[in-house]
Design an enzyme around this catalytic site. Structure first.
Site, PDB file in Angstrom:
ATOM      1  N   HIS A  47      -3.607  -4.685   7.666  1.00  0.00           N
ATOM      2  CA  HIS A  47      -3.735  -3.556   8.598  1.00  0.00           C
ATOM      3  C   HIS A  47      -2.840  -3.756   9.823  1.00  0.00           C
ATOM      4  CE1 HIS A  47      -5.761   0.257   9.388  1.00  0.00           C
ATOM      5  NE2 HIS A  47      -5.381   0.009  10.620  1.00  0.00           N
TER       6      HIS A  47
ATOM      7  N   THR B 280      -6.929   6.413  10.037  1.00  0.00           N
ATOM      8  CA  THR B 280      -6.816   5.329   9.072  1.00  0.00           C
ATOM      9  C   THR B 280      -8.068   4.471   9.214  1.00  0.00           C
ATOM     10  OG1 THR B 280      -5.429   3.477   8.315  1.00  0.00           O
ATOM     11  CG2 THR B 280      -5.485   3.891  10.678  1.00  0.00           C
ATOM     12  N   THR B 281      -8.194   3.441   8.363  1.00  0.00           N
ATOM     13  CA  THR B 281      -9.409   2.631   8.406  1.00  0.00           C
ATOM     14  C   THR B 281      -9.574   1.992   9.792  1.00  0.00           C
ATOM     15  OG1 THR B 281      -8.837   2.086   6.136  1.00  0.00           O
ATOM     16  CG2 THR B 281     -10.663   0.880   7.111  1.00  0.00           C
TER      17      THR B 281
ATOM     18  N   GLU C  74     -10.942  -9.471   2.887  1.00  0.00           N
ATOM     19  CA  GLU C  74      -9.660  -9.120   3.504  1.00  0.00           C
ATOM     20  C   GLU C  74      -9.924  -9.016   4.999  1.00  0.00           C
ATOM     21  OE1 GLU C  74      -7.167  -6.141   1.673  1.00  0.00           O
ATOM     22  OE2 GLU C  74      -6.304  -5.595   3.614  1.00  0.00           O
TER      23      GLU C  74
ATOM     24  N   ARG D 210      -9.453   7.956  -1.055  1.00  0.00           N
ATOM     25  CA  ARG D 210     -10.404   8.364  -0.016  1.00  0.00           C
ATOM     26  C   ARG D 210     -11.276   9.488  -0.529  1.00  0.00           C
ATOM     27  NH1 ARG D 210      -8.722   6.475   5.327  1.00  0.00           N
ATOM     28  NH2 ARG D 210     -10.465   7.693   6.033  1.00  0.00           N
TER      29      ARG D 210
ATOM     30  N   GLY E  31       1.177  -1.411   4.382  1.00  0.00           N
ATOM     31  CA  GLY E  31       1.483  -0.050   3.987  1.00  0.00           C
ATOM     32  C   GLY E  31       2.388   0.686   4.948  1.00  0.00           C
ATOM     33  N   HIS E  32       1.800   1.180   6.035  1.00  0.00           N
ATOM     34  CA  HIS E  32       2.472   2.140   6.896  1.00  0.00           C
ATOM     35  C   HIS E  32       3.842   1.678   7.384  1.00  0.00           C
ATOM     36  CE1 HIS E  32       3.291   4.331  10.671  1.00  0.00           C
ATOM     37  NE2 HIS E  32       2.799   5.338   9.980  1.00  0.00           N
TER      38      HIS E  32
ATOM     39  N   ARG F 120      -7.002  12.626   0.667  1.00  0.00           N
ATOM     40  CA  ARG F 120      -5.901  13.116   1.506  1.00  0.00           C
ATOM     41  C   ARG F 120      -4.544  12.570   1.077  1.00  0.00           C
ATOM     42  NH1 ARG F 120      -7.205   9.943   7.120  1.00  0.00           N
ATOM     43  NH2 ARG F 120      -9.211  10.963   6.833  1.00  0.00           N
ATOM     44  N   HIS F 121      -4.518  11.436   0.417  1.00  0.00           N
ATOM     45  CA  HIS F 121      -3.207  10.978  -0.117  1.00  0.00           C
ATOM     46  C   HIS F 121      -3.316  10.671  -1.608  1.00  0.00           C
ATOM     47  CE1 HIS F 121      -5.121   7.345   1.373  1.00  0.00           C
ATOM     48  NE2 HIS F 121      -4.739   7.536   2.620  1.00  0.00           N
TER      49      HIS F 121
ATOM     50  N   ASP G  68      -0.050   4.460  -0.162  1.00  0.00           N
ATOM     51  CA  ASP G  68      -0.749   5.710   0.203  1.00  0.00           C
ATOM     52  C   ASP G  68       0.196   6.734   0.835  1.00  0.00           C
ATOM     53  OD1 ASP G  68      -3.068   4.490  -0.599  1.00  0.00           O
ATOM     54  OD2 ASP G  68      -3.861   4.173   1.421  1.00  0.00           O
ATOM     55  N   HIS G  69       1.086   6.229   1.699  1.00  0.00           N
ATOM     56  CA  HIS G  69       1.886   7.190   2.452  1.00  0.00           C
ATOM     57  C   HIS G  69       3.063   7.761   1.676  1.00  0.00           C
ATOM     58  CE1 HIS G  69      -0.843   6.959   5.595  1.00  0.00           C
ATOM     59  NE2 HIS G  69      -0.589   5.696   5.902  1.00  0.00           N
TER      60      HIS G  69
ATOM     61  N   HIS H 275      -5.544   3.595  -1.760  1.00  0.00           N
ATOM     62  CA  HIS H 275      -6.858   3.907  -1.190  1.00  0.00           C
ATOM     63  C   HIS H 275      -7.245   5.310  -1.654  1.00  0.00           C
ATOM     64  CE1 HIS H 275      -9.470   4.143   2.750  1.00  0.00           C
ATOM     65  NE2 HIS H 275     -10.165   4.422   1.664  1.00  0.00           N
TER      66      HIS H 275
ATOM     67  N   GLU I 116      -8.543   0.431  -3.068  1.00  0.00           N
ATOM     68  CA  GLU I 116      -9.366   0.439  -1.852  1.00  0.00           C
ATOM     69  C   GLU I 116     -10.284   1.639  -1.921  1.00  0.00           C
ATOM     70  OE1 GLU I 116      -7.238   0.704   1.788  1.00  0.00           O
ATOM     71  OE2 GLU I 116      -6.044  -1.055   1.337  1.00  0.00           O
TER      72      GLU I 116
ATOM     73  N   ASN J 151       0.851  -1.187   0.000  1.00  0.00           N
ATOM     74  CA  ASN J 151       0.000   0.000   0.000  1.00  0.00           C
ATOM     75  C   ASN J 151       0.893   1.245   0.000  1.00  0.00           C
ATOM     76  OD1 ASN J 151      -1.417   2.264   1.052  1.00  0.00           O
ATOM     77  ND2 ASN J 151      -3.086   0.903   1.639  1.00  0.00           N
TER      78      ASN J 151
ATOM     79  N   ARG K  98       4.048  18.831   0.506  1.00  0.00           N
ATOM     80  CA  ARG K  98       4.596  20.048  -0.088  1.00  0.00           C
ATOM     81  C   ARG K  98       3.909  20.442  -1.393  1.00  0.00           C
ATOM     82  NH1 ARG K  98       9.435  22.068   2.307  1.00  0.00           N
ATOM     83  NH2 ARG K  98       8.953  21.750   4.487  1.00  0.00           N
TER      84      ARG K  98
END
Ligand code: PXP
Length: 244
Positions: free
Chosen positions: A194, A103-104, A154, A48, A216-217, A52-53, A12-13, A46, A73, A10, A21
């Site tokens: 997750h 987060t989710t 999932e 959203r 992901g994270h 946001r990402h 996203d981050h 994801h 997602e 993932n 920036r």
């Protein structure tokens, strides 16, 4: 026990950092291709509601350049289903979404949204998209996911990942194992994700019949230290070792 569990990364981050920036750095597509090159089996993003990402243009760009399957997602809204039906990712994972969450949080309540989710799942199924529902390791939710025609679930591993004691972690792992057996008995493909880290991923990868883990994270955070390719390689190696 010797099985291969796919690793979906993932990203996203990576987009979170880029958006901080407002420019292009780090370039999401470049990072996604590096993740693929390093051995990931798929890229998860994801989209959203608040963007946001991941942004809409990321979906289109990745869609045309990824070499591995894209897993989109999204919430089960009409807007997201419309985007999915246009972008036609290989897979869609439907998640619950609340504007203020970091987060989710928790899995979908399929039991109490049978008709809404059933309708969205049917549209995605008809378009040939592999639909998965992000749910807790709860037999009623799994049964409901099956009943509305989702081919994949999932399992939410958040409770396992956040367990405060080894005993609690053991019992959460047992729940995930039992849920996997039950879901497979219904013919469902079982993924999980997750909160997975280098330290807790092995036991989940080792669950018999587990198909794919989405991470992901923690992987992106590890990449700050060692780079994305090595971070992917480390997770891959831990998962492979756990499945021997
Ligand atoms: N799977 C789903 C359905 C998710 O919503 C998330 C978080 O975006 C993940 C996996 C990855 O979780 P984490 O970032 O904690 O590894």
């Amino acid at each position: 026990m010797n099985h291969y569990v796919k690793l979906g990364v993932n990203i996203d981050h990576v987009a979170t950092l880029r958006n901080a920036r407002g420019g292009q750095d780090p370039v999401l597509l470049q990072m996604a291709l590096a993740v693929e090159e390093a051995g990931a089996d798929g890229i998860t993003i994801h989209l959203r509601e608040d963007r946001r990402h991941i942004r809409d243009d990321d979906v289109w760009l990745l869609r045309s350049h990824l070499r591995t399957p894209m897993n989109l997602e999204m919430a089960a809204t009409d807007e997201m289903v419309r985007i999915a039906l246009k972008a036609l990712p290989k897979a869609c994972c439907i998640v619950p979404e609340h504007r203020r969450e970091v987060t989710t949080e928790g899995g979908l309540d399929v039991v109490n949204q049978l008709s809404l989710l059933g309708m969205q799942v049917a549209k995605l199924n008809d378009a040939g998209i592999e639909v998965s529902l992000f749910i807790d390791a709860d037999m009623n939710q799994i049964q409901a996911a099956h009943d509305i025609g989702a081919p994949v679930i999932e399992l939410h591993t958040g409770e396992y990942a956040n367990a405060a004691t080894p005993e609690q972690m053991g019992s959460e792992l047992e729940r995930l194992e039992e849920a996997t057996v039950f879901a497979q008995g219904l013919g469902l493909v079982v993924n999980a994700g997750h909160g997975l880290t280098k330290f807790n991923v092995g036991a989940v990868a080792a669950i018999d019949g587990m198909n794919e883990l989405n991470i992901g994270h923690s992987l992106v955070a590890r990449a700050l230290m060692v780079g994305l390719p090595q971070a992917v390689g480390e997770f891959r190696a831990i998962m492979d070792r756990a499945c021997l």
